[in-house]
Design a protein around this motif. Structure first.
Motif, PDB file in Angstrom:
ATOM      1  N   ALA A 158       3.884  81.319  27.020  1.00 16.74           N
ATOM      2  CA  ALA A 158       2.537  80.963  27.486  1.00 16.74           C
ATOM      3  C   ALA A 158       2.252  81.510  28.883  1.00 16.74           C
ATOM      4  CB  ALA A 158       2.367  79.441  27.484  1.00 16.74           C
ATOM      5  N   LEU A 159       3.300  81.916  29.591  1.00 14.30           N
ATOM      6  CA  LEU A 159       3.106  82.451  30.944  1.00 14.30           C
ATOM      7  C   LEU A 159       2.735  83.937  30.938  1.00 14.30           C
ATOM      8  CD1 LEU A 159       6.144  80.793  32.771  1.00 14.30           C
ATOM      9  CD2 LEU A 159       3.724  80.133  32.891  1.00 14.30           C
ATOM     10  N   ALA A 160       2.894  84.600  29.784  1.00 13.37           N
ATOM     11  CA  ALA A 160       2.606  86.046  29.724  1.00 13.37           C
ATOM     12  C   ALA A 160       1.111  86.275  29.632  1.00 13.37           C
ATOM     13  CB  ALA A 160       3.313  86.670  28.516  1.00 13.37           C
ATOM     14  N   ARG A 161       0.652  87.282  30.352  1.00 13.00           N
ATOM     15  CA  ARG A 161      -0.771  87.649  30.257  1.00 13.00           C
ATOM     16  C   ARG A 161      -0.974  89.048  30.828  1.00 13.00           C
ATOM     17  NH1 ARG A 161      -2.701  82.571  33.500  1.00 13.00           N
ATOM     18  NH2 ARG A 161      -1.294  81.827  31.903  1.00 13.00           N
TER      19      ARG A 161
ATOM     20  N   ARG B 280       0.048  90.627  34.561  1.00 14.07           N
ATOM     21  CA  ARG B 280       1.174  89.888  35.135  1.00 14.07           C
ATOM     22  C   ARG B 280       2.475  90.384  34.519  1.00 14.07           C
ATOM     23  NH1 ARG B 280       1.314  83.465  34.226  1.00 14.07           N
ATOM     24  NH2 ARG B 280       0.061  83.438  36.131  1.00 14.07           N
ATOM     25  N   ILE B 281       3.508  90.506  35.354  1.00 12.69           N
ATOM     26  CA  ILE B 281       4.845  90.757  34.818  1.00 12.69           C
ATOM     27  C   ILE B 281       5.562  89.415  34.745  1.00 12.69           C
ATOM     28  CG2 ILE B 281       7.076  91.843  35.266  1.00 12.69           C
ATOM     29  CD1 ILE B 281       5.467  94.122  36.633  1.00 12.69           C
ATOM     30  N   LEU B 282       6.128  89.139  33.603  1.00 14.56           N
ATOM     31  CA  LEU B 282       6.889  87.903  33.397  1.00 14.56           C
ATOM     32  C   LEU B 282       8.342  88.295  33.182  1.00 14.56           C
ATOM     33  CD1 LEU B 282       7.146  84.856  32.781  1.00 14.56           C
ATOM     34  CD2 LEU B 282       6.559  85.397  30.401  1.00 14.56           C
ATOM     35  N   LEU B 283       9.173  88.043  34.191  1.00 13.41           N
ATOM     36  CA  LEU B 283      10.604  88.371  34.089  1.00 13.41           C
ATOM     37  C   LEU B 283      11.356  87.140  33.600  1.00 13.41           C
ATOM     38  CD1 LEU B 283      13.299  89.810  34.617  1.00 13.41           C
ATOM     39  CD2 LEU B 283      13.039  89.304  37.033  1.00 13.41           C
TER      40      LEU B 283
ATOM     41  N   LEU C  76       5.929  91.296  29.438  1.00 14.56           N
ATOM     42  CA  LEU C  76       7.189  90.539  29.334  1.00 14.56           C
ATOM     43  C   LEU C  76       8.387  91.454  29.554  1.00 14.56           C
ATOM     44  CD1 LEU C  76       8.883  88.004  28.515  1.00 14.56           C
ATOM     45  CD2 LEU C  76       8.774  88.894  26.164  1.00 14.56           C
ATOM     46  N   LEU C  77       9.229  91.095  30.511  1.00 15.16           N
ATOM     47  CA  LEU C  77      10.465  91.828  30.765  1.00 15.16           C
ATOM     48  C   LEU C  77      11.618  90.842  30.580  1.00 15.16           C
ATOM     49  CD1 LEU C  77      11.564  94.616  31.822  1.00 15.16           C
ATOM     50  CD2 LEU C  77      11.803  93.472  34.019  1.00 15.16           C
ATOM     51  N   VAL C  78      12.451  91.107  29.584  1.00 11.77           N
ATOM     52  CA  VAL C  78      13.609  90.241  29.326  1.00 11.77           C
ATOM     53  C   VAL C  78      14.855  90.960  29.834  1.00 11.77           C
ATOM     54  CG1 VAL C  78      15.021  89.168  27.523  1.00 11.77           C
ATOM     55  CG2 VAL C  78      12.521  89.162  27.317  1.00 11.77           C
TER      56      VAL C  78
END
Ligand SMILES: Cc1ncc(COP(=O)(O)O)c(C=O)c1O
Length: 338
Positions: free
Chosen positions: A155-158, A161-164, A189-191
């Motif tokens: 839910a934080l991805a958009r 924005r980069i979501l690590l 999204l970066l995992v």
């Protein structure tokens, strides 16, 4: 400001039982050492990352252009920090401190979002500011051992924005139910994953990042050529085989049962914090600095809590080991707390 560069290995000393570092005991297994030895013998030439990228891409149902092998998860944090220019970077804490250290070293201001102990340090997606263009969190989280629901993390991805998501411990959870490493392309999204923990390869430096091709390629631009060695790349291929995955899955199931044994053995004076789901548990004890020193005197090294933003010296992180070791530790802790 806590020492962001303090790590569990600094708690160790000859003669102490290591409950401070969360690397699986008994790893790397003999078959993996054989792979590494052969790769060392084949190391006259420069490393070729392509087979490892293909193997990781296949493992996670991604394209090779979404994969970047790195010298451990730690290198991925630095590559990202050098590749981006966030206006508002938020790091969710308490958490592993290297991502924040890497962002600061690259000159980026960092804000901390402290999760609430009253809520068991569970992620509240609504607490993340809307205008954050870089958000960092771990799942499961070191040091709380909390596993956030994948839906809350997603839910934080958009866009914009980069979501690590630091998934260095994802493979310690049977079935990896909350992992976002698979296909599905959430925006930004970066995992980041690591072979350090499950495979006992902390010294080899091997991990990888999974993300959108443009971000992966921007990170690769920052990566020194050949930074991932031939043995590390061989480990990535070997640990992606069906037999290795089955072994890792069994290790995760064994770990879950060993963790139950540790939790059952802990004395009442040790308050378990959060709901542990990974290869370590976080406890809170009165006068933690004294307790940690007394444990050292009786032969046990545990990880101090106060270098994690949001925690104190009364927090101690304990690695899950075999039940006999855990029971012996629990008795030592009970004696110290008496
Ligand atoms: C949550 C977390 N992420 C990443 C790392 C670093 O992993 P690596 O050895 O792959 O750099 C650690 C090491 O302690 C960790 O605890």
């Amino acid at each position: 400001m806590p020492d962001l560069r303090h790590h569990g290995d600094e708690e160790l000393a000859p003669g102490l039982v290591d409950l401070a570092v969360n690397v699986r005991a008994g790893a790397p297994p003999a078959w993996l050492l054989d792979v590494l030895q052969q790769a060392v013998a084949a190391s006259a030439g420069y490393p070729d990352a392509r087979p490892a990228r293909e193997a990781i891409a296949t493992l996670h149902g991604r394209g090779p252009d979404e994969v970047l092998p790195t010298a451990g998860a730690a290198e991925a944090f630095t590559l990202l920090a050098r590749a981006v220019r966030p206006r508002r970077a938020i790091v969710v804490h308490p958490s592993f401190t290297e991502p924040e250290a890497a962002l600061r070293a690259a000159g980026h201001p960092v804000e901390r979002l402290l999760l609430d102990p009253a809520d068991g340090y569970r992620l509240d997606p609504a607490a993340v500011p809307d205008d954050a263009d870089l958000v960092v969190l771990g799942n499961p989280t070191n040091p709380t051992s909390v596993l956030h629901p994948g839906g809350d993390v997603a839910a934080l991805a958009r866009p914009g924005r980069i979501l690590l998501v630091d998934e260095a411990f994802a493979d310690t959870v049977p079935g990896e139910p909350e992992s976002l490493a698979g296909p599905g392309a959430l925006p930004g999204l970066l995992v980041v994953r690591s072979l350090t923990k499950t495979w006992g390869l902390a010294g080899l430096r091997v991990g990888y990042a999974l993300g959108p091709p443009d971000l992966i390629s921007a990170m690769r631009e920052q990566q020194p050529h050949w930074s991932v060695s031939t043995p590390a790349l061989a480990a990535l291929v070997a640990c992606s085989s069906p037999a290795a995955l089955a072994e890792a899955a069994q290790a995760a199931r064994d770990l879950a049962s060993h963790r139950r044994e540790l939790l059952a053995a802990l004395p009442p004076g040790a308050q378990v914090v959060g709901r542990p789901r990974s290869s370590f548990v976080l406890i809170r004890v009165p006068d933690g600095a004294r307790v940690r020193r007394a444990l050292r005197e009786s032969g046990w090294a545990v990880r101090r809590g106060e270098t994690f933003p949001g925690l104190s010296a009364d927090h101690l992180r304990i690695a899950v080991r075999d039940p006999a070791t855990s029971r012996a530790f629990a008795s030592a802790l009970a004696a110290v707390l008496r």
